[in-house]
Write an enzyme that holds these catalytic residues in place. Structure first.
Site, PDB file in Angstrom:
ATOM      1  N   GLU A  52     -28.149  11.281  -3.785  1.00 34.70           N
ATOM      2  CA  GLU A  52     -28.079  11.378  -2.490  1.00 34.70           C
ATOM      3  C   GLU A  52     -28.122  12.791  -1.720  1.00 34.70           C
ATOM      4  OE1 GLU A  52     -24.026  10.013  -2.239  1.00 34.70           O
ATOM      5  OE2 GLU A  52     -23.587  11.447  -0.890  1.00 34.70           O
TER       6      GLU A  52
ATOM      7  N   GLY B 205      -9.897   3.744  -0.168  1.00 30.64           N
ATOM      8  CA  GLY B 205     -11.276   4.615  -0.297  1.00 30.64           C
ATOM      9  C   GLY B 205     -12.186   4.575   0.867  1.00 30.64           C
TER      10      GLY B 205
ATOM     11  N   HIS C  76     -16.339   8.659  -7.707  1.00 30.64           N
ATOM     12  CA  HIS C  76     -16.716   7.112  -8.286  1.00 30.64           C
ATOM     13  C   HIS C  76     -15.922   6.990  -9.506  1.00 30.64           C
ATOM     14  CE1 HIS C  76     -20.655   7.718  -5.858  1.00 30.64           C
ATOM     15  NE2 HIS C  76     -19.691   7.478  -5.076  1.00 30.64           N
TER      16      HIS C  76
ATOM     17  N   VAL D   1       4.004   0.605  -5.979  1.00 30.57           N
ATOM     18  CA  VAL D   1       4.595  -0.429  -7.056  1.00 30.57           C
ATOM     19  C   VAL D   1       4.482   0.695  -8.328  1.00 30.57           C
ATOM     20  CG1 VAL D   1       3.648  -2.172  -8.644  1.00 30.57           C
ATOM     21  CG2 VAL D   1       3.393  -2.272  -5.990  1.00 30.57           C
TER      22      VAL D   1
ATOM     23  N   ASN E 127     -23.870   4.408  -5.470  1.00 27.45           N
ATOM     24  CA  ASN E 127     -22.417   4.371  -4.843  1.00 27.45           C
ATOM     25  C   ASN E 127     -21.941   3.077  -5.149  1.00 27.45           C
ATOM     26  OD1 ASN E 127     -24.589   5.584  -3.586  1.00 27.45           O
ATOM     27  ND2 ASN E 127     -23.110   7.197  -2.703  1.00 27.45           N
TER      28      ASN E 127
ATOM     29  N   GLU F  92       0.949  -1.559  -0.122  1.00 28.73           N
ATOM     30  CA  GLU F  92       0.003   0.096  -0.004  1.00 28.73           C
ATOM     31  C   GLU F  92       0.974   1.234  -0.123  1.00 28.73           C
ATOM     32  OE1 GLU F  92      -3.328   1.213  -0.221  1.00 28.73           O
ATOM     33  OE2 GLU F  92      -2.384   2.968  -0.103  1.00 28.73           O
TER      34      GLU F  92
END
Ligand code: FAE
Length: 538
Positions: free
Chosen positions: A393, A147, A478, A282, A516, A72
């Site tokens: 939303e 996220g 998104h 990476v 979502n 990560e």
């Protein structure tokens, strides 16, 4: 809510706590007992990233007994800062808020046209990134959990009919019978208590928007969340430390939120087969002539300086670096010739789920309340309107003052798609997306909110998104696509052209979902991992 916490899961949570306390960048069960484990040079499986798709892959590999390293690029988020908190609130952002910035870049540019939302900060590997690609910028989370650390926790399952339209080759019976329920249970999806919703000051903003929708003849629906609504009720009662009721969301939540570090990743660590390495980016992948893959990995410190460059081999490689991250890794590998057989479809089919934000000004008597929970709980559901499908939303705007603003994140059906090209000068993938490609989304949102304004004699707010705009069409939360399922990969995420190379994240979803996306990303990863672990040699 069903509890999926096992003893192993608690062991994993303990490993995360110990790693944080000791400041370790390599997290595993061994590290919970001893000093930092040495860096691996080889692992049977490597997972890149630690968001939803990656976390599913790590857990299922660990449970199958496969020794797995998760890489990560962000940090582990569970060490309190000088203020005693892990994450800052939206009203007091600091260096922890954003990924190597000198100023925060919140979705709201201004308030009353005043530059009062953003703050100068010192560069640091903060939790939220806004990646700029010309006419479109993309918000993403950085850190162990991806996220899930920064999002609004909204956890809807897509309408079955639209899911089938978008991914017709995926067996919907299997998804809706097995993998969506599995994902929801593991993620800790829960519903707000309707009685509490009706009475609490913290959702007054949503009730006002609901009334305005009803005045227009529109229906609303509760939206499930991974924020623990029971915890939120205790916050409101004053018996639990405040998080969603203290303005915390896009820069992380200190309490209440089930981010994947607390669910899937803790369970993955608990298997004893998974190690998570942080601040590891990476940057390259090539085939190992002896079989498998060799990754080039940059380790960096909190100043952003690359402190270590190493190569790491594996037999199976699972890419979960998100739509932008995974697409960049594969596109770079194809264009630089290290994985030349990758499909021409790598880099194609990107969409932003039709995201458009907008806001309305209410009448003085329609107060939205100074106190607003940061987790959305209600949406205007007009997706069945064939002429103009929109799911909007009802978003909070927690400023601690009465502002009479109703805000929305509209998800629209936009057929436009972008594509990525490899830019050798910057060694990065650039998104090609033109501003006018947002027109279908802006028109759809405008059509819905013009109706709401007409029915309620209200107007738009023009002071919030910059350039006197009523519709924010320059960013998305998104990002979807770039390595689309069944095109860049086979029907289960196996990259075309290479054995043992898999895509497990939002880059598989072809640009639009109608809701979502993280529940779907998680459920697809569950489906694909089940098949891969059952069929592929290890
Ligand atoms: P993601 O969660 O983005 O994880 C990718 C990880 O890979 C990140 O941790 C990266 O740091 C890491 N990474 C990237 N490149 C590399 C590399 N080269 N080397 C190593 N690591 C790398 O991927 N969705 C919902 O369903 N409901 C919501 O309420 C919602 N609200 C949102 C609010 C905000 C502010 C944001 C930013 C997003 C929101 N989303 C929401 C979107 C959701 O978080 C997103 O779809 C998922 O996180 C995507 O999951 P992936 O597994 O694709």
């Amino acid at each position: 809510m069903r509890s999926h916490l096992t003893r192993r899961h608690f062991l994993g949570l303990g490993a995360l706590q110990t790693a944080a306390a000791l400041g370790l960048t390599r997290i595993g069960l061994q590290a919970a007992h001893a000093a930092e484990p040495p860096p691996a040079a080889y692992a049977p499986a490597i997972v890149v990233g630690s968001g939803y798709g990656a976390a599913v892959a790590a857990l299922r590999l660990g449970q199958a007994g496969v020794r797995t390293v998760v890489l990560e690029m962000g940090r582990l988020w569970n060490t309190p800062g000088p203020d005693g908190k892990v994450f800052p609130s939206t009203s007091a952002p600091d260096h922890r808020s954003m990924w190597f910035r000198t100023r925060t870049e919140a979705p709201l540019a201004t308030f009353l046209w005043l530059d009062v939302v953003n703050r100068d900060i010192t560069p640091y590997p903060g939790v939220l990134d806004r990646v700029h690609h010309g006419d479109m910028s993309v918000y993403v989370g950085r850190g162990v959990g991806g996220g899930s650390l920064v999002n609004g926790g909204m956890a809807p399952t897509p309408r079955r009919s639209y899911f089938q339209e978008v991914l017709p080759r995926v067996d919907a019976d299997e998804m809706y019978g097995t993998y969506f329920p599995r994902a929801r249970a593991m993620l800790g999806v829960n519903d707000i208590d309707p009685g509490w919703f009706e009475s609490t000051e913290w959702y007054r903003f949503a009730r006002i928007s609901r009334r305005h929708a009803q005045n227009t003849g529109l229906k609303t629906a509760f939206v499930p969340n991974v924020y623990d609504f029971g915890y939120m009720q205790r916050e409101a009662a004053g018996t639990a430390a405040r998080s969603a009721l203290a303005g915390e969301v896009i820069y992380g939540n200190n309490h209440g939120k089930k981010s994947v570090d607390k669910t899937y990743l803790a369970a993955a660590l608990g298997t004893g087969n998974v190690t998570i390495e942080t601040m590891q980016r990476v940057v390259g992948v090539r085939q190992d002539p002896a079989g498998g893959y060799v990754l080039t990995v940059h380790g960096s410190d909190v100043t952003g300086r690359v402190t270590e460059v190493r190569e790491l081999g594996c037999r199976q490689l699972f890419l979960g670096a998100g739509s932008l991250g995974t697409t960049e890794i594969l596109l770079r590998a194809r264009e630089r010739g290290t994985l030349p057989e990758l499909s021409e479809q790598v880099g194609r089919g990107w969409g932003h789920n039709g995201n458009i934000m907008t806001a309305r000004a209410n009448h003085l008597w329609d107060t939205v309340g100074a106190n607003q929970a940061t987790m959305p709980a209600l949406g205007i559901d007009d997706w069945d309107n064939a002429a103009n499908p929109v799911f909007a939303e009802i978003a909070p705007l927690p400023m601690g003052i009465e502002h009479w603003i109703s805000m929305y994140l509209a998800i629209t059906k936009n057929p436009e798609r972008g594509f990525f090209t490899y830019d050798a000068a910057t060694d990065s993938a650039r998104l090609n997306w033109r501003r006018e490609q947002n027109t279908p989304s802006v028109e759809a949102a405008k059509c819905l909110f013009d109706r709401i304004n007409r029915a309620n004699f209200t107007i738009y707010r023009y002071d919030l998104f910059g350039d006197n705009k009523a519709f924010a069409d320059t960013f998305t939360y998104h990002p979807l696509g770039g390595c689309v399922l069944g095109r860049a990969t086979d029907d289960h995420g196996r990259a075309k052209g290479y054995r043992g190379l898999y895509v497990v994240d939002g880059s598989l979803v072809p640009g639009s979902l109608g809701v979502n996306p993280f529940v779907t990303i998680t459920a697809l990863a569950e489906r694909n991992m089940a098949r891969i672990l059952a069929e592929d040699p290890r």
